[in-house]
Design a protein around this motif. Structure first.
Motif, mmCIF file in Angstrom:
data_model
loop_
_atom_site.group_PDB
_atom_site.id
_atom_site.type_symbol
_atom_site.label_atom_id
_atom_site.label_comp_id
_atom_site.label_asym_id
_atom_site.label_seq_id
_atom_site.Cartn_x
_atom_site.Cartn_y
_atom_site.Cartn_z
ATOM 1 N N LEU A 45 -1.290 12.316 -5.923
ATOM 2 C CA LEU A 45 -2.466 11.905 -5.156
ATOM 3 C C LEU A 45 -3.152 10.693 -5.777
ATOM 4 C CD1 LEU A 45 -3.950 15.422 -4.371
ATOM 5 C CD2 LEU A 45 -2.756 13.911 -2.776
ATOM 6 N N ILE A 46 -3.243 10.669 -7.086
ATOM 7 C CA ILE A 46 -3.896 9.556 -7.777
ATOM 8 C C ILE A 46 -3.096 8.263 -7.619
ATOM 9 C CG2 ILE A 46 -4.466 8.670 -10.091
ATOM 10 C CD1 ILE A 46 -5.278 11.585 -10.770
ATOM 11 N N ASP A 47 -1.777 8.389 -7.558
ATOM 12 C CA ASP A 47 -0.892 7.224 -7.506
ATOM 13 C C ASP A 47 -0.660 6.705 -6.079
ATOM 14 O OD1 ASP A 47 0.756 5.316 -8.825
ATOM 15 O OD2 ASP A 47 2.514 6.409 -8.085
ATOM 16 N N THR A 48 -1.469 7.104 -5.130
ATOM 17 C CA THR A 48 -1.270 6.666 -3.745
ATOM 18 C C THR A 48 -2.547 6.041 -3.197
ATOM 19 O OG1 THR A 48 -0.333 7.356 -1.643
ATOM 20 C CG2 THR A 48 -1.929 8.834 -2.625
ATOM 21 N N ASP A 49 -2.383 5.198 -2.195
ATOM 22 C CA ASP A 49 -3.525 4.527 -1.575
ATOM 23 C C ASP A 49 -3.990 5.227 -0.308
ATOM 24 O OD1 ASP A 49 -3.472 2.282 -3.420
ATOM 25 O OD2 ASP A 49 -1.625 1.690 -2.392
ATOM 26 N N ARG A 50 -3.056 5.907 0.348
ATOM 27 C CA ARG A 50 -3.369 6.535 1.640
ATOM 28 C C ARG A 50 -2.649 7.879 1.712
ATOM 29 N NH1 ARG A 50 -2.185 2.454 6.002
ATOM 30 N NH2 ARG A 50 -0.322 2.333 4.759
ATOM 31 N N ILE A 51 -3.330 8.900 2.204
ATOM 32 C CA ILE A 51 -2.750 10.240 2.336
ATOM 33 C C ILE A 51 -2.776 10.637 3.805
ATOM 34 C CG2 ILE A 51 -2.965 12.674 1.677
ATOM 35 C CD1 ILE A 51 -4.573 11.582 -0.796
ATOM 36 N N ILE A 52 -1.624 11.078 4.303
ATOM 37 C CA ILE A 52 -1.512 11.549 5.684
ATOM 38 C C ILE A 52 -1.063 13.006 5.641
ATOM 39 C CG2 ILE A 52 -0.281 11.303 7.871
ATOM 40 C CD1 ILE A 52 0.061 8.321 7.140
ATOM 41 N N MET A 53 -1.764 13.861 6.373
ATOM 42 C CA MET A 53 -1.377 15.270 6.463
ATOM 43 C C MET A 53 -0.752 15.509 7.835
ATOM 44 S SD MET A 53 -4.292 17.438 4.624
ATOM 45 C CE MET A 53 -5.724 16.527 4.186
ATOM 46 N N GLN A 54 0.466 16.019 7.838
ATOM 47 C CA GLN A 54 1.196 16.293 9.064
ATOM 48 C C GLN A 54 1.411 17.797 9.177
ATOM 49 O OE1 GLN A 54 5.262 15.128 8.903
ATOM 50 N NE2 GLN A 54 5.681 15.695 10.991
ATOM 51 N N PHE A 55 1.020 18.365 10.316
ATOM 52 C CA PHE A 55 1.210 19.792 10.542
ATOM 53 C C PHE A 55 1.292 20.011 12.045
ATOM 54 C CE2 PHE A 55 -3.184 18.755 9.579
ATOM 55 C CZ PHE A 55 -3.840 19.141 10.731
ATOM 56 N N MET A 75 0.848 -1.179 0.000
ATOM 57 C CA MET A 75 0.000 0.000 0.000
ATOM 58 C C MET A 75 0.894 1.243 0.000
ATOM 59 S SD MET A 75 -2.975 1.107 2.690
ATOM 60 C CE MET A 75 -4.222 0.079 1.976
ATOM 61 N N LYS A 76 0.712 2.104 -0.977
ATOM 62 C CA LYS A 76 1.501 3.335 -1.071
ATOM 63 C C LYS A 76 0.901 4.417 -0.180
ATOM 64 C CE LYS A 76 2.962 2.716 -5.839
ATOM 65 N NZ LYS A 76 2.910 3.317 -7.176
ATOM 66 N N THR A 77 1.771 5.096 0.542
ATOM 67 C CA THR A 77 1.347 6.161 1.446
ATOM 68 C C THR A 77 2.054 7.454 1.066
ATOM 69 O OG1 THR A 77 1.030 4.568 3.226
ATOM 70 C CG2 THR A 77 1.219 6.877 3.860
ATOM 71 N N LEU A 78 1.309 8.539 1.017
ATOM 72 C CA LEU A 78 1.848 9.871 0.754
ATOM 73 C C LEU A 78 1.667 10.704 2.018
ATOM 74 C CD1 LEU A 78 2.944 12.072 -1.183
ATOM 75 C CD2 LEU A 78 0.561 12.502 -1.844
ATOM 76 N N VAL A 79 2.770 11.242 2.536
ATOM 77 C CA VAL A 79 2.723 12.097 3.724
ATOM 78 C C VAL A 79 2.998 13.528 3.277
ATOM 79 C CG1 VAL A 79 3.728 12.601 5.972
ATOM 80 C CG2 VAL A 79 3.507 10.228 5.232
ATOM 81 N N LEU A 80 2.026 14.395 3.472
ATOM 82 C CA LEU A 80 2.160 15.818 3.135
ATOM 83 C C LEU A 80 2.426 16.584 4.423
ATOM 84 C CD1 LEU A 80 -0.889 16.081 0.729
ATOM 85 C CD2 LEU A 80 1.512 15.774 0.114
#
Length: 75
Positions: free
Chosen positions: A55-65, A1-6
């Motif tokens: 965004l399209i190429d990921t399964d999960r998005i995490i926003m860190q702030f 599962m691909k994860t993107l952390v912004l």
């Protein structure tokens, strides 16, 4: 599962907790990290097509702030 952390932090290099979290995730397989301040600058100018492709190429998005914001980033 691909994860993107912004990550959106005004000064990530001086943050003890957010920087550690970001660095640990940056060294994890299947996780892509993006420091939005480094990518878009203080004006938050992005390439919409490029960002949408990520965004399209990921399964999960995490926003860190920063927690002290008590909300998501305004931009």
């Amino acid at each position: 599962m691909k994860t993107l952390v912004l990550t959106a932090h005004p000064d990530l290099s001086s943050s003890s907790s957010n920087l550690r979290w970001y660095e640990a995730l940056s060294n994890t397989a299947e996780v892509t990290t993006r420091d939005l301040m480094a990518v878009g600058g203080s004006e938050m100018r992005f390439d919409p097509a490029g960002e949408q492709a990520l965004l399209i190429d990921t399964d999960r998005i995490i926003m860190q702030f920063p927690f002290y914001w008590y909300s998501s980033p305004p931009w």
